[in-house]
Scaffold this motif. Sequence first.
Motif, PDB file in Angstrom:
ATOM      1  N   SER A   1      92.880 -34.068  41.997  1.00 54.03           N
ATOM      2  CA  SER A   1      91.522 -34.132  42.517  1.00 54.03           C
ATOM      3  C   SER A   1      91.340 -35.411  43.327  1.00 54.03           C
ATOM      4  O   SER A   1      91.364 -36.512  42.776  1.00 54.03           O
ATOM      5  CB  SER A   1      90.510 -34.111  41.359  1.00 54.03           C
ATOM      6  OG  SER A   1      89.214 -34.447  41.815  1.00 54.03           O
ATOM      7  N   PRO A   2      91.147 -35.304  44.646  1.00 53.73           N
ATOM      8  CA  PRO A   2      90.953 -36.504  45.465  1.00 53.73           C
ATOM      9  C   PRO A   2      89.774 -37.353  45.007  1.00 53.73           C
ATOM     10  O   PRO A   2      89.839 -38.585  45.056  1.00 53.73           O
ATOM     11  CB  PRO A   2      90.718 -35.927  46.867  1.00 53.73           C
ATOM     12  CG  PRO A   2      91.421 -34.608  46.864  1.00 53.73           C
ATOM     13  CD  PRO A   2      91.232 -34.083  45.470  1.00 53.73           C
ATOM     14  N   ASN A   3      88.698 -36.713  44.548  1.00 56.87           N
ATOM     15  CA  ASN A   3      87.529 -37.484  44.120  1.00 56.87           C
ATOM     16  C   ASN A   3      87.802 -38.257  42.833  1.00 56.87           C
ATOM     17  O   ASN A   3      87.376 -39.406  42.693  1.00 56.87           O
ATOM     18  CB  ASN A   3      86.327 -36.554  43.933  1.00 56.87           C
ATOM     19  CG  ASN A   3      85.586 -36.303  45.224  1.00 56.87           C
ATOM     20  OD1 ASN A   3      84.887 -37.170  45.733  1.00 56.87           O
ATOM     21  ND2 ASN A   3      85.747 -35.112  45.774  1.00 56.87           N
TER      22      ASN A   3
ATOM     23  N   ARG B   1      82.709 -36.637  42.154  1.00 55.99           N
ATOM     24  CA  ARG B   1      82.225 -36.404  43.511  1.00 55.99           C
ATOM     25  C   ARG B   1      80.802 -36.934  43.676  1.00 55.99           C
ATOM     26  O   ARG B   1      80.466 -37.566  44.678  1.00 55.99           O
ATOM     27  CB  ARG B   1      82.283 -34.905  43.810  1.00 55.99           C
ATOM     28  CG  ARG B   1      81.986 -34.544  45.250  1.00 55.99           C
ATOM     29  CD  ARG B   1      80.598 -34.011  45.429  1.00 55.99           C
ATOM     30  NE  ARG B   1      80.328 -33.625  46.798  1.00 55.99           N
ATOM     31  CZ  ARG B   1      79.143 -33.265  47.247  1.00 55.99           C
ATOM     32  NH1 ARG B   1      78.106 -33.231  46.422  1.00 55.99           N
ATOM     33  NH2 ARG B   1      78.974 -32.954  48.519  1.00 55.99           N
TER      34      ARG B   1
ATOM     35  N   THR C   1      85.378 -38.673  51.427  1.00 53.92           N
ATOM     36  CA  THR C   1      86.046 -37.932  50.351  1.00 53.92           C
ATOM     37  C   THR C   1      85.057 -37.052  49.596  1.00 53.92           C
ATOM     38  O   THR C   1      85.341 -35.890  49.302  1.00 53.92           O
ATOM     39  CB  THR C   1      86.715 -38.915  49.367  1.00 53.92           C
ATOM     40  OG1 THR C   1      87.640 -39.742  50.078  1.00 53.92           O
ATOM     41  CG2 THR C   1      87.458 -38.161  48.268  1.00 53.92           C
TER      42      THR C   1
ATOM     43  N   SER D   1      84.073 -34.006  51.913  1.00 50.36           N
ATOM     44  CA  SER D   1      85.072 -33.109  52.487  1.00 50.36           C
ATOM     45  C   SER D   1      86.177 -32.668  51.536  1.00 50.36           C
ATOM     46  O   SER D   1      86.838 -31.661  51.792  1.00 50.36           O
ATOM     47  CB  SER D   1      85.715 -33.775  53.712  1.00 50.36           C
ATOM     48  OG  SER D   1      86.393 -34.966  53.341  1.00 50.36           O
ATOM     49  N   ALA D   2      86.396 -33.387  50.448  1.00 54.93           N
ATOM     50  CA  ALA D   2      87.516 -33.068  49.556  1.00 54.93           C
ATOM     51  C   ALA D   2      87.056 -32.259  48.348  1.00 54.93           C
ATOM     52  O   ALA D   2      85.866 -32.193  48.035  1.00 54.93           O
ATOM     53  CB  ALA D   2      88.200 -34.355  49.085  1.00 54.93           C
ATOM     54  N   ASP D   3      88.008 -31.628  47.685  1.00 56.33           N
ATOM     55  CA  ASP D   3      87.775 -30.902  46.422  1.00 56.33           C
ATOM     56  C   ASP D   3      86.858 -29.697  46.582  1.00 56.33           C
ATOM     57  O   ASP D   3      86.233 -29.260  45.605  1.00 56.33           O
ATOM     58  CB  ASP D   3      87.178 -31.833  45.354  1.00 56.33           C
ATOM     59  CG  ASP D   3      88.229 -32.650  44.632  1.00 56.33           C
ATOM     60  OD1 ASP D   3      89.286 -32.077  44.293  1.00 56.33           O
ATOM     61  OD2 ASP D   3      88.015 -33.846  44.411  1.00 56.33           O
TER      62      ASP D   3
END
Length: 252
Positions: A113-115, A185, A233, A236-238
């Motif tokens: 998970s990037p977050n 997030r 992040t 845009s991520a997860d």
Amino acid sequence: MRAGVRVTGIVLLGVMVVGLVIRLLSGKRFGRSGSDTIPLGDSSGAGNAGLRSKATAVLQQVSGQRDTGRSSTGTRAAGGVRDQRDGGQSYSAIVAQEEETQVAVKEPSITASPNRALAMTAGTLFAIWGILGFFFAQDGGGAFFSRSGGFLWNSFGLNPALCGLWTILAAAFFIVGLGNTIGSRAVNLVIGVVLLVLAVYGFVFSNTSANVFALNTTDNVFHAIVAVVLLLTALSADKENLRALRAAGARA
């Protein structure tokens, strides 16, 4: 006052070290590491009940076709067999769909998970900055909230108030990073906005008496860079992870 600020840094450093030792020796888990699962709800839910009703209807249809096939001609019996085969396949598909709704969705691990990964990284960074800062925050004199203060690595201007803020942010990052993706997030988004505002505040008021955090250009650039990374992040991520986790929560 200077001694008290440095004692605060020592205490916080000791707390972090003790926490890491407990984490390593006891194997105690402070959050999901990816092996835990989030159940999608009991099989007796309304969605699964509807699937079972469909399966029952298919079974009844197959049973009626079987009786018809036995009393009809050979050609019609062959058609009944095909219908039974199709009905059996439909029933199998429905059962598979029902079983799929009971499968649990895994909480993504920190590395997946990037977050969560960013929260842990930013938490470590702010913990180091905040705790070490207490050892230098009073080198230039000044009060808790003041324009004058010390320097960290001869670059970052700081005072006790800014060190306290960094430490609080580090704690927030660690809590959500060790917790779950949705929380990570949300916190990344909120802290990103806070740091962006703090950077703008520093650029505007750094040379005035309103600079109560002893901010300098290095602090402002640091806060701006971290804020942009956090916001990008969080926004845009997860996306796939968050969609699956929210769907799982709605079904639970």
